[in-house]
Design a protein around this motif. Sequence first.
Motif, PDB file in Angstrom:
ATOM      1  N   GLY A  12       0.801  -1.195   0.000  1.00 60.13           N
ATOM      2  CA  GLY A  12       0.000   0.000   0.000  1.00 60.13           C
ATOM      3  C   GLY A  12       0.841   1.254   0.000  1.00 60.13           C
ATOM      4  N   THR A  13       0.134   2.372  -0.067  1.00 64.47           N
ATOM      5  CA  THR A  13       0.786   3.666  -0.211  1.00 64.47           C
ATOM      6  C   THR A  13       1.618   4.043   1.013  1.00 64.47           C
ATOM      7  N   SER A  14       1.111   3.803   2.215  1.00 67.43           N
ATOM      8  CA  SER A  14       1.877   4.153   3.421  1.00 67.43           C
ATOM      9  C   SER A  14       3.175   3.354   3.500  1.00 67.43           C
ATOM     10  N   ALA A  15       3.116   2.089   3.107  1.00 65.32           N
ATOM     11  CA  ALA A  15       4.322   1.265   3.110  1.00 65.32           C
ATOM     12  C   ALA A  15       5.315   1.758   2.061  1.00 65.32           C
ATOM     13  N   THR A  18       7.185   4.650   3.323  1.00 69.35           N
ATOM     14  CA  THR A  18       8.279   4.248   4.204  1.00 69.35           C
ATOM     15  C   THR A  18       9.507   3.854   3.398  1.00 69.35           C
ATOM     16  N   TYR A  19       9.293   3.111   2.326  1.00 71.89           N
ATOM     17  CA  TYR A  19      10.396   2.715   1.445  1.00 71.89           C
ATOM     18  C   TYR A  19      11.106   3.954   0.883  1.00 71.89           C
ATOM     19  N   ILE A  20      10.334   4.921   0.389  1.00 77.37           N
ATOM     20  CA  ILE A  20      10.909   6.146  -0.173  1.00 77.37           C
ATOM     21  C   ILE A  20      11.665   6.932   0.899  1.00 77.37           C
ATOM     22  N   HIS A  21      11.079   7.019   2.074  1.00 80.75           N
ATOM     23  CA  HIS A  21      11.724   7.754   3.158  1.00 80.75           C
ATOM     24  C   HIS A  21      13.074   7.135   3.511  1.00 80.75           C
ATOM     25  N   GLN A  22      13.104   5.821   3.654  1.00 84.61           N
ATOM     26  CA  GLN A  22      14.359   5.148   3.974  1.00 84.61           C
ATOM     27  C   GLN A  22      15.367   5.289   2.836  1.00 84.61           C
ATOM     28  N   LEU A  23      14.871   5.204   1.612  1.00 83.91           N
ATOM     29  CA  LEU A  23      15.737   5.332   0.436  1.00 83.91           C
ATOM     30  C   LEU A  23      16.450   6.692   0.438  1.00 83.91           C
ATOM     31  N   ASN A  24      15.688   7.751   0.628  1.00 82.68           N
ATOM     32  CA  ASN A  24      16.272   9.092   0.619  1.00 82.68           C
ATOM     33  C   ASN A  24      17.155   9.327   1.837  1.00 82.68           C
ATOM     34  N   GLU A  25      16.724   8.813   2.977  1.00 80.99           N
ATOM     35  CA  GLU A  25      17.468   9.026   4.218  1.00 80.99           C
ATOM     36  C   GLU A  25      18.835   8.344   4.189  1.00 80.99           C
ATOM     37  N   ARG A  26      18.906   7.181   3.559  1.00 78.05           N
ATOM     38  CA  ARG A  26      20.158   6.404   3.555  1.00 78.05           C
ATOM     39  C   ARG A  26      21.089   6.735   2.391  1.00 78.05           C
ATOM     40  N   THR A  27      20.586   7.450   1.408  1.00 76.35           N
ATOM     41  CA  THR A  27      21.438   7.812   0.271  1.00 76.35           C
ATOM     42  C   THR A  27      22.502   8.804   0.728  1.00 76.35           C
ATOM     43  N   PRO A  28      23.775   8.523   0.485  1.00 78.26           N
ATOM     44  CA  PRO A  28      24.827   9.469   0.881  1.00 78.26           C
ATOM     45  C   PRO A  28      24.749  10.731   0.024  1.00 78.26           C
ATOM     46  N   LEU A 162      -2.893  -6.581  12.334  1.00 76.42           N
ATOM     47  CA  LEU A 162      -1.900  -5.504  12.318  1.00 76.42           C
ATOM     48  C   LEU A 162      -1.762  -4.917  10.914  1.00 76.42           C
ATOM     49  N   ILE A 163      -1.679  -5.785   9.912  1.00 74.62           N
ATOM     50  CA  ILE A 163      -1.482  -5.324   8.532  1.00 74.62           C
ATOM     51  C   ILE A 163      -2.696  -4.567   8.019  1.00 74.62           C
ATOM     52  N   TYR A 164      -3.867  -5.181   8.144  1.00 70.72           N
ATOM     53  CA  TYR A 164      -5.081  -4.603   7.548  1.00 70.72           C
ATOM     54  C   TYR A 164      -5.826  -3.678   8.509  1.00 70.72           C
ATOM     55  N   GLY A 165      -6.111  -4.159   9.713  1.00 72.47           N
ATOM     56  CA  GLY A 165      -6.894  -3.362  10.648  1.00 72.47           C
ATOM     57  C   GLY A 165      -6.162  -2.141  11.164  1.00 72.47           C
ATOM     58  N   ASN A 166      -4.845  -2.257  11.316  1.00 74.07           N
ATOM     59  CA  ASN A 166      -4.043  -1.132  11.813  1.00 74.07           C
ATOM     60  C   ASN A 166      -3.469  -0.278  10.686  1.00 74.07           C
ATOM     61  N   VAL A 167      -2.518  -0.852   9.944  1.00 71.10           N
ATOM     62  CA  VAL A 167      -1.730  -0.041   9.012  1.00 71.10           C
ATOM     63  C   VAL A 167      -2.533   0.363   7.774  1.00 71.10           C
ATOM     64  N   LYS A 168      -3.122  -0.602   7.082  1.00 73.17           N
ATOM     65  CA  LYS A 168      -3.822  -0.277   5.838  1.00 73.17           C
ATOM     66  C   LYS A 168      -5.062   0.582   6.085  1.00 73.17           C
ATOM     67  N   GLU A 169      -5.831   0.269   7.134  1.00 72.42           N
ATOM     68  CA  GLU A 169      -7.079   0.992   7.365  1.00 72.42           C
ATOM     69  C   GLU A 169      -6.886   2.306   8.113  1.00 72.42           C
ATOM     70  N   LYS A 170      -5.938   2.331   9.056  1.00 70.24           N
ATOM     71  CA  LYS A 170      -5.822   3.492   9.946  1.00 70.24           C
ATOM     72  C   LYS A 170      -4.464   4.184   9.882  1.00 70.24           C
ATOM     73  N   ASN A 171      -3.510   3.628   9.109  1.00 70.13           N
ATOM     74  CA  ASN A 171      -2.143   4.158   9.090  1.00 70.13           C
ATOM     75  C   ASN A 171      -1.603   4.288  10.515  1.00 70.13           C
ATOM     76  N   HIS A 172      -1.843   3.242  11.282  1.00 65.12           N
ATOM     77  CA  HIS A 172      -1.477   3.225  12.698  1.00 65.12           C
ATOM     78  C   HIS A 172      -0.806   1.903  13.023  1.00 65.12           C
ATOM     79  N   VAL A 173       0.180   1.937  13.924  1.00 67.10           N
ATOM     80  CA  VAL A 173       0.854   0.727  14.370  1.00 67.10           C
ATOM     81  C   VAL A 173       0.564   0.509  15.851  1.00 67.10           C
TER      82      VAL A 173
END
Length: 239
Positions: A12-15, A18-28, A162-173
């Motif tokens: 999903g989009t929130s995940a 996260t991938y994009i954020h880590q990608l940019n954060e770790r790029t030297p 956790l995957i569907y009820g939390n993250v996908k539906e509510k963007n919450h962990v």
Amino acid sequence: MEHFFTIIGGMGTSATETYIHQLNERTPANSDQDYLNYILVNHATVPDRTDYILDHTKPSPLTPLLEDFKHQAALKPDFFTLPCNTAHYFYDELTKVTDIPILHMPREAVKWISKKLPTAKRVGLISTEGTRADHIYDDEIQSAGYELVLPDDKIQQQTTELIYGNVKEKNHVDRTLYHEILRQMFVEKGCDTVVLGCTELSLAQEREPYTMHPVTDSQSILVDKTIELALKSRSGVKK
């Protein structure tokens, strides 16, 4: 744009965020120009992968994914990334429409275990029910010589919540739920490491990191591999 890669995301989009954020954060990078060139296809309306894998009468994700890869291949990226574990069910079909390499996230995760956790023998997997059903991780883990440990029904239900009820539906962990899932896998199931076989679980690991035992975060590993390949490509241009 020269020497870029394409990300087929949105599942999903929130995940993916996260991938994009880590990608940019770790790029030297010390300037705008040091960051990586990439195209993000955030295809949020791709039908649910698990729904289809469990019931082939449901809408298939394959058709829109094939179109995405065909369209992006025409732009000639150096490689593709697919930050959705369950979508790797279609990996072989996707490779048939392009000669451009597609990073295989489950395969990279298992390679990481052999390099970083050389004494590991029992490898657990938590994921969507679709990833469990398609056996992508099972095959990779077992062919590498590890003993595969799957969650029981209780842990799987907790993981799905956790995957569907939390993250996908509510963007919450739910930190307590996430840590309890991993505690059961490590302490009660005796895992040496547990693979986070869903990018929503990787999102959970970023926001509420579990540090008591060594987790194999497939999306985080994909981020590092993406940066490695992109930097190699860019250095080739400069030579």
